[in-house]
Design a protein around this motif. Structure first.
Motif, PDB file in Angstrom:
ATOM      1  N   GLU A  69       3.480   9.658  -3.068  1.00  0.00           N
ATOM      2  CA  GLU A  69       3.046   8.369  -2.548  1.00  0.00           C
ATOM      3  C   GLU A  69       1.667   8.538  -1.933  1.00  0.00           C
ATOM      4  N   THR A  71      -1.350   6.802   0.094  1.00  0.00           N
ATOM      5  CA  THR A  71      -1.635   5.684   1.001  1.00  0.00           C
ATOM      6  C   THR A  71      -3.105   5.701   1.367  1.00  0.00           C
ATOM      7  N   VAL A 120       7.663  12.219  -2.584  1.00  0.00           N
ATOM      8  CA  VAL A 120       8.830  11.329  -2.571  1.00  0.00           C
ATOM      9  C   VAL A 120       9.782  11.599  -3.731  1.00  0.00           C
ATOM     10  N   PRO A 130      10.553   3.728   0.539  1.00  0.00           N
ATOM     11  CA  PRO A 130      10.091   3.243   1.846  1.00  0.00           C
ATOM     12  C   PRO A 130      10.711   1.887   2.179  1.00  0.00           C
ATOM     13  N   TYR A 131      10.854   1.621   3.450  1.00  0.00           N
ATOM     14  CA  TYR A 131      11.287   0.308   3.912  1.00  0.00           C
ATOM     15  C   TYR A 131      10.646   0.040   5.266  1.00  0.00           C
ATOM     16  N   ASP A 132      10.355  -1.225   5.524  1.00  0.00           N
ATOM     17  CA  ASP A 132       9.690  -1.629   6.763  1.00  0.00           C
ATOM     18  C   ASP A 132      10.718  -2.083   7.789  1.00  0.00           C
ATOM     19  N   ARG A 156       6.799   1.827   8.770  1.00  0.00           N
ATOM     20  CA  ARG A 156       7.393   2.219   7.496  1.00  0.00           C
ATOM     21  C   ARG A 156       8.236   3.478   7.670  1.00  0.00           C
ATOM     22  N   TYR A 157       9.480   3.383   7.251  1.00  0.00           N
ATOM     23  CA  TYR A 157      10.406   4.506   7.280  1.00  0.00           C
ATOM     24  C   TYR A 157      10.795   4.856   5.843  1.00  0.00           C
ATOM     25  N   TYR A 158      11.509   5.978   5.710  1.00  0.00           N
ATOM     26  CA  TYR A 158      11.924   6.442   4.389  1.00  0.00           C
ATOM     27  C   TYR A 158      13.408   6.786   4.418  1.00  0.00           C
TER      28      TYR A 158
END
Length: 212
Positions: A69, A71, A120, A130-132, A156-158
């Motif tokens: 990933e 960024t 990832v 990922p999720y917010d 953002r977490y994973y």
């Protein structure tokens, strides 16, 4: 070549291979660039033909097939690419992207940008998603002449994907076989239970009358 020198070379190669081993979730920072037009439609280090519409990239040490990933630290936009080439060979650069991911990160005008890399997945399979989630930055504060609003910020977490067991890794073959056998036994038990329930509904068992 003498045996001691050969042993030293083998130990050094093993040390290099261990030092470059990557784990899931590892992060690194550096400068990203993108391929020049000259490199497209030519074979990469893996033998694949480099395409501008594919989400692939070049890295010096990551194994081929690693999902990374990327960024953009300037605008927080991110994209997931697959490593299939070696490079970039210019000092100070950490990854070389194809045209589509570079456009998505909005770095085609500047050419170079600071990025964060996060592993990832492996072998072309994305294992982390990922999720917010909202996080409280500042709680509300009340005073007679002052009021501070509650400040919330997305972070953002994973987490592991739900179908991570379906990875095509040879070391997980026995686990997949165990899961499949368990599901087969469970389905057979459910089928038997349904048959028994249907038979019980058809043949209604009437209890015997008690004699007076």
């Amino acid at each position: 070549m003498s045996k001691p020198l050969l042993g030293i070379i083998i130990i050094f190669c093993l040390f290099c291979s261990v030092s470059h081993a990557q784990k899931l979730g590892d992060e690194s920072y550096g400068i990203s660039s993108f391929y020049a037009q000259y490199f497209y439609q030519k074979p990469t280090s893996t033998g694949e033909i480099l395409q501008r519409n594919q989400y692939t990239a070049a890295h010096m040490t990551l194994p081929f097939g690693t999902m990374v990933e990327v960024t953009n630290l300037a605008n927080k936009r991110f994209v997931i690419v697959r490593i299939n080439d070696r490079g970039p060979f210019k000092p100070g650069r950490i990854i070389d992207l194809t045209e589509n991911p570079a456009k998505w990160l909005k770095m085609t005008n500047k050419g170079l940008t600071k990025v964060r890399l996060k592993v990832v997945g492996f072998d072309g399979d994305i294992m982390l998603e990922p999720y917010d989630s909202l996080r409280l930055v500042a709680p509300p504060h009340f005073e007679p002449k002052f009021y501070q609003k509650t400040k919330l910020k997305y972070h953002r977490y994973y987490r592991l994907k739900k179908n991570w067991q379906k990875r095509k890794y040879p070391n997980l073959k026995h686990r997949r076989l165990k899961v499949n056998s368990y599901l087969r036994r469970l389905s057979k038990q459910r089928i038997k239970a349904k048959k028994v329930a249907k038979e019980a509904q058809k043949t209604k068992i009437i209890p015997p009358k008690k004699s007076k």
